[in-house]
Scaffold this motif. Sequence first.
Motif, mmCIF file in Angstrom:
data_model
loop_
_atom_site.group_PDB
_atom_site.id
_atom_site.type_symbol
_atom_site.label_atom_id
_atom_site.label_comp_id
_atom_site.label_asym_id
_atom_site.label_seq_id
_atom_site.Cartn_x
_atom_site.Cartn_y
_atom_site.Cartn_z
ATOM 1 N N LYS A 13 0.646 -16.989 15.080
ATOM 2 C CA LYS A 13 1.351 -17.974 15.904
ATOM 3 C C LYS A 13 0.532 -18.334 17.136
ATOM 4 C CE LYS A 13 5.867 -18.862 17.990
ATOM 5 N NZ LYS A 13 7.227 -18.301 18.268
ATOM 6 N N ALA A 14 -0.105 -17.330 17.735
ATOM 7 C CA ALA A 14 -0.921 -17.572 18.927
ATOM 8 C C ALA A 14 -2.105 -18.473 18.608
ATOM 9 C CB ALA A 14 -1.403 -16.245 19.507
ATOM 10 N N ASN A 15 -2.645 -18.366 17.409
ATOM 11 C CA ASN A 15 -3.806 -19.162 16.987
ATOM 12 C C ASN A 15 -3.426 -20.401 16.185
ATOM 13 O OD1 ASN A 15 -5.747 -17.349 18.133
ATOM 14 N ND2 ASN A 15 -5.402 -15.972 16.395
ATOM 15 N N ASN A 16 -2.102 -20.651 16.082
ATOM 16 C CA ASN A 16 -1.589 -21.817 15.348
ATOM 17 C C ASN A 16 -2.103 -21.842 13.909
ATOM 18 O OD1 ASN A 16 -0.027 -24.145 15.138
ATOM 19 N ND2 ASN A 16 -1.755 -25.490 15.638
ATOM 20 N N GLN A 17 -2.034 -20.681 13.254
ATOM 21 C CA GLN A 17 -2.505 -20.542 11.877
ATOM 22 C C GLN A 17 -1.340 -20.287 10.929
ATOM 23 O OE1 GLN A 17 -5.296 -17.295 12.395
ATOM 24 N NE2 GLN A 17 -7.033 -18.704 12.546
ATOM 25 N N THR A 18 -1.538 -20.646 9.663
ATOM 26 C CA THR A 18 -0.520 -20.448 8.625
ATOM 27 C C THR A 18 -0.827 -19.177 7.843
ATOM 28 O OG1 THR A 18 -0.186 -22.830 8.402
ATOM 29 C CG2 THR A 18 0.572 -21.444 6.580
ATOM 30 N N LEU A 19 0.192 -18.453 7.512
ATOM 31 C CA LEU A 19 0.051 -17.251 6.682
ATOM 32 C C LEU A 19 -0.551 -17.636 5.330
ATOM 33 C CD1 LEU A 19 0.968 -14.138 6.615
ATOM 34 C CD2 LEU A 19 2.896 -14.980 5.240
ATOM 35 N N THR A 20 -1.650 -17.030 4.957
ATOM 36 C CA THR A 20 -2.267 -17.341 3.664
ATOM 37 C C THR A 20 -1.549 -16.591 2.546
ATOM 38 O OG1 THR A 20 -3.847 -15.507 3.752
ATOM 39 C CG2 THR A 20 -4.494 -17.590 4.802
ATOM 40 N N PHE A 21 -1.823 -17.009 1.316
ATOM 41 C CA PHE A 21 -1.194 -16.335 0.173
ATOM 42 C C PHE A 21 -1.650 -14.878 0.098
ATOM 43 C CE2 PHE A 21 -1.068 -15.262 -4.435
ATOM 44 C CZ PHE A 21 0.317 -15.309 -4.590
ATOM 45 N N LYS A 22 -2.918 -14.640 0.367
ATOM 46 C CA LYS A 22 -3.437 -13.273 0.352
ATOM 47 C C LYS A 22 -2.731 -12.419 1.396
ATOM 48 C CE LYS A 22 -7.735 -10.678 1.118
ATOM 49 N NZ LYS A 22 -9.208 -10.791 1.346
ATOM 50 N N GLU A 23 -2.526 -12.969 2.585
ATOM 51 C CA GLU A 23 -1.808 -12.239 3.640
ATOM 52 C C GLU A 23 -0.352 -12.018 3.274
ATOM 53 O OE1 GLU A 23 -4.377 -13.800 7.514
ATOM 54 O OE2 GLU A 23 -2.682 -14.985 6.733
ATOM 55 N N PHE A 24 0.238 -13.001 2.621
ATOM 56 C CA PHE A 24 1.622 -12.871 2.154
ATOM 57 C C PHE A 24 1.747 -11.690 1.187
ATOM 58 C CE2 PHE A 24 4.546 -13.988 -1.376
ATOM 59 C CZ PHE A 24 5.749 -13.914 -0.693
ATOM 60 N N ILE A 25 0.831 -11.599 0.253
ATOM 61 C CA ILE A 25 0.862 -10.496 -0.715
ATOM 62 C C ILE A 25 0.640 -9.163 -0.011
ATOM 63 C CG2 ILE A 25 -0.315 -9.465 -2.698
ATOM 64 C CD1 ILE A 25 1.423 -11.863 -3.428
ATOM 65 N N ARG A 26 -0.331 -9.119 0.884
ATOM 66 C CA ARG A 26 -0.688 -7.856 1.532
ATOM 67 C C ARG A 26 0.353 -7.398 2.548
ATOM 68 N NH1 ARG A 26 -0.581 -3.891 3.417
ATOM 69 N NH2 ARG A 26 -2.167 -2.563 4.409
ATOM 70 N N TYR A 80 6.024 -18.014 -2.130
ATOM 71 C CA TYR A 80 5.095 -18.368 -1.052
ATOM 72 C C TYR A 80 5.167 -19.857 -0.733
ATOM 73 C CZ TYR A 80 0.730 -19.340 1.399
ATOM 74 O OH TYR A 80 -0.194 -19.764 2.314
ATOM 75 N N ILE A 81 5.151 -20.698 -1.759
ATOM 76 C CA ILE A 81 5.169 -22.148 -1.546
ATOM 77 C C ILE A 81 6.432 -22.572 -0.807
ATOM 78 C CG2 ILE A 81 5.346 -24.379 -2.718
ATOM 79 C CD1 ILE A 81 3.460 -23.265 -4.850
ATOM 80 N N GLU A 82 7.570 -22.064 -1.258
ATOM 81 C CA GLU A 82 8.833 -22.483 -0.644
ATOM 82 C C GLU A 82 9.020 -21.899 0.750
ATOM 83 O OE1 GLU A 82 13.668 -22.199 -1.157
ATOM 84 O OE2 GLU A 82 12.386 -21.266 -2.659
ATOM 85 N N LYS A 83 8.826 -20.603 0.875
ATOM 86 C CA LYS A 83 9.190 -19.915 2.115
ATOM 87 C C LYS A 83 8.130 -20.002 3.203
ATOM 88 C CE LYS A 83 12.988 -18.772 0.123
ATOM 89 N NZ LYS A 83 14.223 -19.525 0.470
ATOM 90 N N VAL A 84 6.877 -20.211 2.831
ATOM 91 C CA VAL A 84 5.803 -20.266 3.826
ATOM 92 C C VAL A 84 5.347 -21.702 4.082
ATOM 93 C CG1 VAL A 84 3.469 -19.508 4.422
ATOM 94 C CG2 VAL A 84 5.022 -17.952 3.220
ATOM 95 N N LEU A 85 5.042 -22.442 3.032
ATOM 96 C CA LEU A 85 4.467 -23.773 3.191
ATOM 97 C C LEU A 85 5.496 -24.840 3.535
ATOM 98 C CD1 LEU A 85 1.805 -23.836 0.330
ATOM 99 C CD2 LEU A 85 1.584 -23.016 2.685
ATOM 100 N N PHE A 86 6.771 -24.638 3.113
ATOM 101 C CA PHE A 86 7.785 -25.658 3.340
ATOM 102 C C PHE A 86 8.792 -25.294 4.432
ATOM 103 C CE2 PHE A 86 6.220 -27.330 -0.611
ATOM 104 C CZ PHE A 86 6.470 -28.691 -0.538
ATOM 105 N N THR A 87 8.947 -24.010 4.713
ATOM 106 C CA THR A 87 9.903 -23.581 5.730
ATOM 107 C C THR A 87 9.301 -22.422 6.518
ATOM 108 O OG1 THR A 87 11.024 -21.854 4.444
ATOM 109 C CG2 THR A 87 11.752 -24.125 4.088
ATOM 110 N N ASP A 88 10.034 -21.982 7.526
ATOM 111 C CA ASP A 88 9.615 -20.791 8.265
ATOM 112 C C ASP A 88 10.505 -19.595 7.946
ATOM 113 O OD1 ASP A 88 11.945 -21.516 9.485
ATOM 114 O OD2 ASP A 88 11.131 -21.649 11.516
ATOM 115 N N SER A 89 11.262 -19.692 6.837
ATOM 116 C CA SER A 89 12.164 -18.596 6.462
ATOM 117 C C SER A 89 11.398 -17.349 6.028
ATOM 118 C CB SER A 89 13.114 -19.042 5.348
ATOM 119 O OG SER A 89 12.400 -19.496 4.219
ATOM 120 N N TYR A 90 10.084 -17.487 5.801
ATOM 121 C CA TYR A 90 9.280 -16.322 5.437
ATOM 122 C C TYR A 90 9.253 -15.287 6.557
ATOM 123 C CZ TYR A 90 5.451 -17.853 8.480
ATOM 124 O OH TYR A 90 4.687 -18.191 9.556
ATOM 125 N N ILE A 91 9.495 -15.715 7.788
ATOM 126 C CA ILE A 91 9.462 -14.781 8.916
ATOM 127 C C ILE A 91 10.521 -13.700 8.733
ATOM 128 C CG2 ILE A 91 9.695 -14.547 11.418
ATOM 129 C CD1 ILE A 91 8.764 -17.470 11.648
#
Length: 350
Positions: free
Chosen positions: A222-235, A192-203
């Motif tokens: 993206k429409a709301n300019n929000q970052t994927l949370t860790f909980k959302e990443f897991i779910r 999560y830290i690498e792929k979401v917080l540091f890059t956009d490769s999580y997409i």
Amino acid sequence: MKISDLMNNSMRKKRNAFILLIGVSVVAILLVKASLVPTSVWRGSLVMRNDSLGAEERELLNTNLLWMKNKHLPLDAIPRQLERFTSMQKVCKKKSPITKQFQGIYPSAFMSFRNVSFALLPKTGSTNILRMICITVGPECTNITGYPDEYHYVPRFLQGAGNLTKYTKQGRNSKFIFTFVRNPWRRLVSTYIEKVLFTDSYIAICSWNKNEKFKSLHKELKANNQTLTFKEFIRYCVIEQYFNGGAMKMEPHYRPQILSGALCEINYNFIGQTETYGEDIKVVLEQFQISNIMWLLNEAKKYRKPNEKAHLTSSTYLQHWKTVDIWMINLLKEIYADDFEMLNYPLSPF
């Protein structure tokens, strides 16, 4: 100080020195005796205790233990390896082989260098291994302009392992083969830290296997300019991919390691763990015929990316897991059940 006191101090020092000498001598004698024990006895004394293993499993352990003895592994490394291989064999006895699925899933993760083969499992220190190989080889290992690159190395010359049948327990392979594994809970946080917080490769990672629910969520974020949370990443990444196709269809960064590494099929000589990376990597580098190991380890540190820093995972680990619903954690326990049992990792992230 009285003369009698001086004499007592002198005698006490001599007595302590004599006791120390005896202790050192006893240890030396025990080590010499251990080296003289026949290999068959040495192997049997360690492996035969594992009564829960069958003859084939014990023989595999014997082979690996013999290799460890011949390679003069550090004394503390051998018990660790014995524990890891024993746990793996116990789990593998209960699993069905997945050899038929090698061709479509595994070859890209297996590479060879200097008569050593290895499985690169994401988020287990594999990037650093590639980096050290590249430093050893020099500029020809990469097509990146301006070698050495400030952030990363991309080896293009490594030989693919090809048909993995020769690496299985039924195959014949003379190469040393290893892999590294990691605590599944920490591996998820690290991803999560690498792929979401540091890059956009999580997409791309979260969209794996046509994950429509994530794609819908991503448009909203993206429409709301929000970052994927860790909980959302897991779910919506990890769990949703599991729902869509089972563990085998999960993206490799969080696919169970028993599957990504084919841990029950490949006849590994050495299993490293991220938690003991500092010691385990030295064994691997020796097999790569690296002469100046400490220099290479220090040199590789200079080129680590910011998201490779171990303290990022450790410092935020608990705060990430405290945001995740209990039902998700319970489901993750099921998804990674084999990894937890096989690799002796805790069943809870807390």
